[in-house]
Each structure stands twice: as C-alpha cells, then as structure tokens.
Design an enzyme around this catalytic site. Structure first.
Site, PDB file in Angstrom:
ATOM      1  N   LYS A  41       0.966  -1.726  -0.211  1.00  0.00           N
ATOM      2  CA  LYS A  41      -0.181  -0.035  -0.172  1.00  0.00           C
ATOM      3  C   LYS A  41       1.004   1.015  -0.216  1.00  0.00           C
ATOM      4  O   LYS A  41       2.247   1.124   0.544  1.00  0.00           O
ATOM      5  CB  LYS A  41      -1.210  -0.169   1.217  1.00  0.00           C
ATOM      6  CG  LYS A  41      -0.189   0.048   2.205  1.00  0.00           C
ATOM      7  CD  LYS A  41      -1.036  -0.289   3.862  1.00  0.00           C
ATOM      8  CE  LYS A  41      -0.312  -0.259   4.782  1.00  0.00           C
ATOM      9  NZ  LYS A  41      -0.872  -1.095   5.943  1.00  0.00           N
ATOM     10  N   TYR A 251      16.803  30.178   6.893  1.00  0.00           N
ATOM     11  CA  TYR A 251      15.656  30.928   7.358  1.00  0.00           C
ATOM     12  C   TYR A 251      15.606  31.105   8.719  1.00  0.00           C
ATOM     13  O   TYR A 251      16.708  30.075   9.689  1.00  0.00           O
ATOM     14  CB  TYR A 251      14.627  30.221   6.807  1.00  0.00           C
ATOM     15  CG  TYR A 251      13.648  30.157   5.734  1.00  0.00           C
ATOM     16  CD1 TYR A 251      13.559  31.556   5.102  1.00  0.00           C
ATOM     17  CD2 TYR A 251      13.827  28.966   4.717  1.00  0.00           C
ATOM     18  CE1 TYR A 251      12.933  31.738   3.525  1.00  0.00           C
ATOM     19  CE2 TYR A 251      13.521  29.265   3.768  1.00  0.00           C
ATOM     20  CZ  TYR A 251      12.634  30.756   2.792  1.00  0.00           C
ATOM     21  OH  TYR A 251      12.741  30.924   1.500  1.00  0.00           O
TER      22      TYR A 251
HETATM   23  C1  LIG Z   1       0.164  -1.872   6.965  1.00  0.00           C
HETATM   24  C2  LIG Z   1      -0.602  -2.915   7.576  1.00  0.00           C
HETATM   25  C3  LIG Z   1      -0.547  -4.274   7.414  1.00  0.00           C
HETATM   26  C4  LIG Z   1       1.566  -4.718   7.377  1.00  0.00           C
HETATM   27  O1  LIG Z   1       1.788  -4.109   8.292  1.00  0.00           O
HETATM   28  P1  LIG Z   1       3.535  -3.246   8.539  1.00  0.00           P
HETATM   29  O2  LIG Z   1       3.557  -3.008  10.305  1.00  0.00           O
HETATM   30  O3  LIG Z   1       3.824  -2.114   8.292  1.00  0.00           O
HETATM   31  O4  LIG Z   1       4.002  -4.905   8.523  1.00  0.00           O
HETATM   32  C5  LIG Z   1      -0.297  -5.743   7.265  1.00  0.00           C
HETATM   33  N1  LIG Z   1      -1.700  -5.788   7.820  1.00  0.00           N
HETATM   34  C6  LIG Z   1      -2.780  -4.582   7.687  1.00  0.00           C
HETATM   35  C7  LIG Z   1      -3.615  -4.537   7.944  1.00  0.00           C
HETATM   36  C8  LIG Z   1      -2.304  -2.900   7.792  1.00  0.00           C
HETATM   37  O5  LIG Z   1      -2.696  -2.486   7.285  1.00  0.00           O
END
Ligand SMILES: *Cc1c(COP(=O)(O)O)cnc(C)c1O
Length: 349
Positions: A41, A251
């Site tokens: 994602k 800045y």
């Molecule tokens: C983002 C997510 C993961 C991955 O989690 P990490 O902590 O990045 O390994 C797994 N399951 C769900 C439901 C998530 O939203």
C-alpha cells in the site's frame, strides 16, 4: 510540441531491490509454515510500486495488500491477475463491481460492507475481525450475524495493535482471534504484520502480512539481524559557499559560523520528505565523511558543513536511510520516514 526528456534529477532515491527481495525471503522463512504476503500500500511504502513489485515477485511473494482501490491498477500491471487484497473493503457498489472486474479481493470490514458485497453478487472475499485495535473490522460479537454464513471467506484476518511492543495486548488479541476462527468458516487465517512475525509461531497462522520490514524497517529488535537497509538518498551539491565568522545560515538565521568555513547547499528539502526535524542531529555523507546539517532545512534545500571535505558543485552526497537510526535522529516513525518520501526523487533500482 514534443518536449525533450527532462535531464536527470539532482535528487535520487536508490532502492536496493536485492535487499528488498532478501528481506521478503527472511520474513517468509521467519513465518515458518505460514506464507508471507507483502503489504505494498501507499505506493510500496513510498518507494514506488514499479520498483518493489518485480523484486517481491522474483523473491516469491504472491499475496499483495493495498488499502485503496485506486492502488489496484498499478499492482495489477505486475501481477497480471488476482491475489491483490484491498484492506479498506467495499464502501460502495462501484467498488464491489471493480473488485469483480479485476479479480481483486476485498477485505470486508463491517456488516454494511458484507451487505454491499452480497447484494452486488457475492463471491470470494476476505473478512477482517477486530480483535482490539478498534480500527477496521467486524466486532467479535457480530460474527454470528446470519449474513456472514452466506460469504465465501477466503482468508479471515485480524490486525495487531501493539506487536512492536512487549504488551499483554498481543496475547489478548491472539486469544480473541483464535476464538473468532471457530465462528467463521475460512480457508485461511492471517494475523501478523512485520512485528507480529517476530512474536513467534502462535501468531503466524497461514499468511503473514509484512510491510515495514520488507523496506528495511525494524519494528522489533528480534528482526534486526534479518533485515537489510533498502533505501539511500542521494542529493547533488547545487552550490559551495565560503562563510566568514559571524555569518548566519538559512531561514531565521538559526545557525551562526564562529569561524570562516565552507558549506554546501544540497538539492533536498522538506518538500521531498526531509523534514525540519532532521536538522538538529542529522548529517549527510560524502566519501565516508560526515556533513552535518546547518540551520533550518528549506523546502528544496539543505545546507551542510563541508569544511575540509573534498566536495564540489555537482557532486552527490548521500544519506543511508537506515530506518531505526533515522527514526531516532528525525523523531519520526519508521513508517512515516518511508511514506513521506516525495515525488521529485529519481527512483532508481
Ligand atoms: C499496513 C498493514 C500491514 C503491514 O504492517 P507492517 O507493520 O508495515 O508490517 C498488515 N496488515 C494490515 C491490516 C495493514 O493495514
């Protein structure tokens, strides 16, 4: 009018796809009899889906997780088929139709989502039960709802809230999830994220869902020896300047030279995700030497001390984006450090 190709960027994100593939294999091995999927994602946690997907596929990953439907086409271009789970589920009939048209599987999170899925035709789906994070997922008390009997549940999932800590919540969530598995007829079970993998075999079930650790994150110390850095930032020197004693930099003149010195202006700023919180303790490197950050970080630039360092305009400096260490320096989470990386980088792998 056809424009010529733009010149190479003065800012690069170097992605070590060998390390990424090795990290997936390590997490798959650590998952024991379970199969590791991959959370891709947010554009592969900011690294760029077109860089991470080939590496993950070649390593052996077959089950991919995104959050939004808008993320599906970019992943499909690589998988050419199913095995993409959409964590936000179906909030509208259009999303359900899109899922079927693309062979993508929604993670249903509420009774309303279940209803949308069934009314638009049903079919294979995943189901999320909330075991205590109180984020997305069906409440355990709703698992007896009659419409759930009409679902074809491929995978029953839940998500750990505190897997990166030694917390009693982990065992509590495990127990709640175990009970849920007796109430829902599912082909497969999935609980652990990256940190959850390190909690041991009880947490592995059939599919694990690492994200952060694939990309070099270390959410628990047990994983440190298994996970390699994946990301390096490289920024060009736009200008070298000579300061006199008493000159200030950047800045609001928050830093002042107490002697004559040489500084370099680099093509990296907070618009690229290099936030101002890096300034206090941060440094870039060149040829094994440290270039401490001076003054405020600007939107498009950062100024570093290069006294006594052989550095010229046009040279590139680098920052090994080692996430556990970067999190301490920048006072940001390892997750934020990845997902805030901007789009002015040439992503190279
Ligand atoms: C983002 C997510 C993961 C991955 O989690 P990490 O902590 O990045 O390994 C797994 N399951 C769900 C439901 C998530 O939203």
């Amino acid at each position: 009018m056809t424009l010529p190709d733009p010149p190479p960027a003065t800012l690069r994100l170097r992605i070590d796809t060998d390390a990424l593939a090795a990290n997936w294999r390590a997490l798959d091995r650590l998952s024991g009899t379970a199969e590791a999927g991959a959370a891709v994602k947010a554009d592969g946690y900011g690294l760029g889906i077109d860089h991470v997907m080939p590496a993950l596929l070649s390593a052996g990953a077959r089950q991919f997780f995104v959050a939004h439907w808008s993320e599906v086409p970019a992943v499909l271009r690589h998988t050419g088929g199913a095995n993409i789970a959409v964590l936000h589920g179906v909030t509208t009939p259009q999303e359900a139709n899109f899922a079927r048209a693309t062979g993508t599987i929604p993670v249903l999170n509420s009774l309303r989502q279940v209803q949308i899925w069934l009314e638009t035709g049903g079919g294979g789906c995943h189901l999320m039960v909330d075991s205590g994070i109180n984020r997305l997922g069906i409440a355990p008390g709703d698992l007896g709802a009659p419409e759930l009997q009409r679902l074809e549940v491929e995978t029953l999932l839940s998500h750990l809230a505190s897997a990166d800590e030694t917390s009693a919540q982990n065992a509590r969530q495990l127990q709640i999830f175990r009970h849920a598995t007796t109430q829902v007829d599912a082909r497969k079970l999935s609980l652990a994220n990256s940190a959850g993998i390190a909690l041991g075999p009880d947490y592995h079930f059939d599919i694990t869902r690492p994200g952060l650790a694939l990309y070099g994150g270390v959410p628990r110390s047990e994983l440190a020896s298994h996970i390699r850095d994946v990301v390096m930032i490289e920024a060009a020197v736009l200008q070298i300047r000579q300061l006199s004693a008493g000159d200030t930099v950047g800045y609001n003149a928050t830093w002042r030279a107490n002697k004559p010195m040489r500084v370099a202006v680099l093509s990296l700023g907070y618009a690229d995700g290099f936030l101002r919180s890096w300034a206090e303790d941060g440094a870039l490197q060149h040829d094994g030497q440290s270039l401490p950050i001076l003054g405020r970080i600007s939107m498009d630039m950062v100024i570093v001390d290069c006294e006594d360092i052989k550095l010229q305009e046009g040279d590139f400096c680098h920052l090994i984006y080692s996430l556990p260490q970067a999190a301490e320096i920048a006072k940001l989470s390892q997750y934020e450090l990845l997902t805030l990386l901007g789009n002015r980088f040439d992503r190279v792998s």
